[in-house]
Structure formats: C-alpha cells, structure tokens
Design a protein around this motif. Structure first.
Motif, PDB file in Angstrom:
ATOM      1  N   ALA A 144       0.843  -1.194   0.000  1.00  0.00           N
ATOM      2  CA  ALA A 144       0.000   0.000   0.000  1.00  0.00           C
ATOM      3  C   ALA A 144       0.886   1.256   0.000  1.00  0.00           C
ATOM      4  N   PRO A 145       0.456   2.252  -0.751  1.00  0.00           N
ATOM      5  CA  PRO A 145      -0.746   2.298  -1.590  1.00  0.00           C
ATOM      6  C   PRO A 145      -0.543   1.515  -2.885  1.00  0.00           C
ATOM      7  N   PHE A 146      -1.636   1.008  -3.409  1.00  0.00           N
ATOM      8  CA  PHE A 146      -1.623   0.220  -4.635  1.00  0.00           C
ATOM      9  C   PHE A 146      -2.758   0.720  -5.519  1.00  0.00           C
ATOM     10  N   TYR A 147      -2.439   1.026  -6.767  1.00  0.00           N
ATOM     11  CA  TYR A 147      -3.401   1.591  -7.707  1.00  0.00           C
ATOM     12  C   TYR A 147      -3.573   0.629  -8.884  1.00  0.00           C
ATOM     13  N   ILE A 148      -4.809   0.243  -9.169  1.00  0.00           N
ATOM     14  CA  ILE A 148      -5.075  -0.675 -10.274  1.00  0.00           C
ATOM     15  C   ILE A 148      -6.134  -0.060 -11.181  1.00  0.00           C
ATOM     16  N   THR A 149      -5.797   0.076 -12.460  1.00  0.00           N
ATOM     17  CA  THR A 149      -6.739   0.666 -13.409  1.00  0.00           C
ATOM     18  C   THR A 149      -7.719  -0.388 -13.906  1.00  0.00           C
ATOM     19  N   ASP A 150      -8.766   0.079 -14.571  1.00  0.00           N
ATOM     20  CA  ASP A 150      -9.753  -0.857 -15.118  1.00  0.00           C
ATOM     21  C   ASP A 150      -9.213  -1.615 -16.319  1.00  0.00           C
ATOM     22  N   THR A 151      -7.983  -1.294 -16.739  1.00  0.00           N
ATOM     23  CA  THR A 151      -7.310  -2.060 -17.786  1.00  0.00           C
ATOM     24  C   THR A 151      -6.256  -2.988 -17.177  1.00  0.00           C
ATOM     25  N   ASP A 152      -6.311  -3.173 -15.856  1.00  0.00           N
ATOM     26  CA  ASP A 152      -5.425  -4.063 -15.108  1.00  0.00           C
ATOM     27  C   ASP A 152      -3.962  -3.624 -15.129  1.00  0.00           C
ATOM     28  N   GLN A 153      -3.722  -2.331 -15.228  1.00  0.00           N
ATOM     29  CA  GLN A 153      -2.367  -1.817 -15.036  1.00  0.00           C
ATOM     30  C   GLN A 153      -2.203  -1.532 -13.543  1.00  0.00           C
ATOM     31  N   ARG A 154      -1.104  -2.031 -12.963  1.00  0.00           N
ATOM     32  CA  ARG A 154      -0.903  -1.975 -11.524  1.00  0.00           C
ATOM     33  C   ARG A 154       0.292  -1.089 -11.183  1.00  0.00           C
ATOM     34  N   PHE A 155       0.107  -0.257 -10.186  1.00  0.00           N
ATOM     35  CA  PHE A 155       1.142   0.683  -9.761  1.00  0.00           C
ATOM     36  C   PHE A 155       1.244   0.610  -8.242  1.00  0.00           C
ATOM     37  N   TRP A 156       2.426   0.255  -7.744  1.00  0.00           N
ATOM     38  CA  TRP A 156       2.637   0.086  -6.312  1.00  0.00           C
ATOM     39  C   TRP A 156       3.457   1.248  -5.765  1.00  0.00           C
ATOM     40  N   GLY A 157       2.913   1.939  -4.809  1.00  0.00           N
ATOM     41  CA  GLY A 157       3.654   2.979  -4.111  1.00  0.00           C
ATOM     42  C   GLY A 157       3.369   4.379  -4.617  1.00  0.00           C
ATOM     43  N   GLN A 158       3.464   5.326  -3.693  1.00  0.00           N
ATOM     44  CA  GLN A 158       3.230   6.720  -4.050  1.00  0.00           C
ATOM     45  C   GLN A 158       4.282   7.220  -5.020  1.00  0.00           C
ATOM     46  N   ASP A 159       5.435   6.565  -5.071  1.00  0.00           N
ATOM     47  CA  ASP A 159       6.482   6.971  -5.999  1.00  0.00           C
ATOM     48  C   ASP A 159       6.222   6.484  -7.422  1.00  0.00           C
ATOM     49  N   ARG A 160       5.089   5.800  -7.645  1.00  0.00           N
ATOM     50  CA  ARG A 160       4.714   5.390  -8.998  1.00  0.00           C
ATOM     51  C   ARG A 160       3.523   6.199  -9.530  1.00  0.00           C
ATOM     52  N   LEU A 161       3.133   7.231  -8.795  1.00  0.00           N
ATOM     53  CA  LEU A 161       2.015   8.045  -9.265  1.00  0.00           C
ATOM     54  C   LEU A 161       2.340   8.751 -10.578  1.00  0.00           C
TER      55      LEU A 161
END
Length: 199
Positions: free
Chosen positions: A171-188
């Motif tokens: 966490a934080p973990f961001y997942i788009t509706d196209t299943d692209q995954r981004f882990w961490g605030q440094d991946r914003l």
C-alpha cells in the motif's frame, strides 16, 4: 472514463506521503477513484510480505531514511516514530468506507487527514474523536465514524480479498480498469503517464 481501484492502509506512511496527488491525477484525466482501505498486515502475510518490525535491521534502517527523504520531497511534515503507531486501523478504515458511500465531502482530503493525524499529528487514529475530526475537516458528517459498523467491516474484509485477487501486495496500490498496476506513491508519475497514453 478511466477507473482506478485505490487500495491503501490508513496506517501506511506511504499512503500519507501520497498526499492528494492521486486525486489531482484523476481530475486531470477525468478518472474515477474507488477508495478501498484494507488490513495491510494481513495483506503482507497473505502475499509474502513482512511487517516492518520483523524485517532485517538493514531494511528497517533504509526504510527510515527513505521515509524522511520522501517526506521532504513531498513537502510534508513527518515523524518517523509516531506516538500512536501501530494502532488499530479498522475504525478509521470503516469511516473511510462509510464516507465513500456518503455525499458532501472530499475523499482525498479525508484519507490524507487520517494518515496525517498518525504520521504528522501525533494522534491515535483508532479513537473516535480523532476520526470524527478528520471527517469534519474533509466535509463529511462526523457521525459516519460510528455508522454502519457491520457493513463497513464486511466491506473492509472484502477489500482485502479483492486486492489479493487483483494482484496487490502493498500500500498504496493503484489498479486501473485495464489491469495496469502501480505500487507505491512513488509510482504516481507512472500512473499519470499511463493515463496520458505515454506508457
């Protein structure tokens, strides 16, 4: 419209250090955010992670240095050893879940207020008065702190299972509706670039 499932922990320093950048990115791209607080310690145990206190001293030392650097980069006040960490994350998570179903407030500011209360404000985010204050500051009815506890608890548990199913492990973990995954605030920045079509 792009959709982002936002898995986070109200106890996470990295969630705090994200500030409201996710909301700024979503507004820029007309994206919709689904706020999904979860039990980070159980997520760690279920996905091969280790709680901070159980990590090798080298990892703990690096984490401490990096958190301070990241806070300075973000321009956010930060206490590497907050007075009330760890604490029970469920009450604040339930309040976020209730707020997400309510009207009139700012979800990004709510999450930032709760995490900031822990990591910068020396406040116990398991206490009702702290949660109520954060709800009020974000424009929500403070009574959401005690509303729908059973339903919120069920959603909290469901968020964890859904996060694991979708591939989250931190966490934080961001997942788009196209299943692209981004882990961490440094991946914003990468999430922003992806939504722009540059990644």
């Amino acid at each position: 419209m792009a959709k982002i499932d936002y898995y986070f922990a109200t106890l996470s320093p990295f969630t705090y250090l994200a500030g409201t950048r996710l909301e700024e990115i979503a507004a820029k791209h007309g994206a919709e955010i689904s706020y999904k607080p979860l039990d980070i310690m159980t997520l760690f145990s279920r996905t091969g992670g280790t709680p901070p206190k159980d990590r090798h001293p080298n990892r703990q030392a690096y984490r401490a240095q990096d958190l301070v650097r990241q806070a300075k980069r973000a321009g956010l006040p930060f206490n590497i050893k907050p007075a009330f960490w760890p604490t029970n994350p469920a009450p604040s998570s339930y309040a976020v879940i209730n707020a997400a179903q309510a009207d009139g407030g700012d979800m990004g500011n709510l999450v930032h207020a709760i995490t900031g209360a822990c990591w910068a404000g020396e406040r116990n985010i398991a206490e009702d008065d702290v949660i109520r204050d954060c709800l009020s500051k974000a424009g929500f009815d403070p009574d959401l702190a005690e509303a729908n506890m059973l339903g919120a608890a069920e959603t909290y548990a469901r968020n964890l299972e859904e996060a694991i199913e979708k591939g989250a492990f931190g966490a934080p973990f961001y997942i788009t509706d196209t299943d692209q995954r981004f882990w961490g605030q440094d991946r914003l920045g990468d999430l922003d670039a992806y939504l722009s079509g540059d990644l």
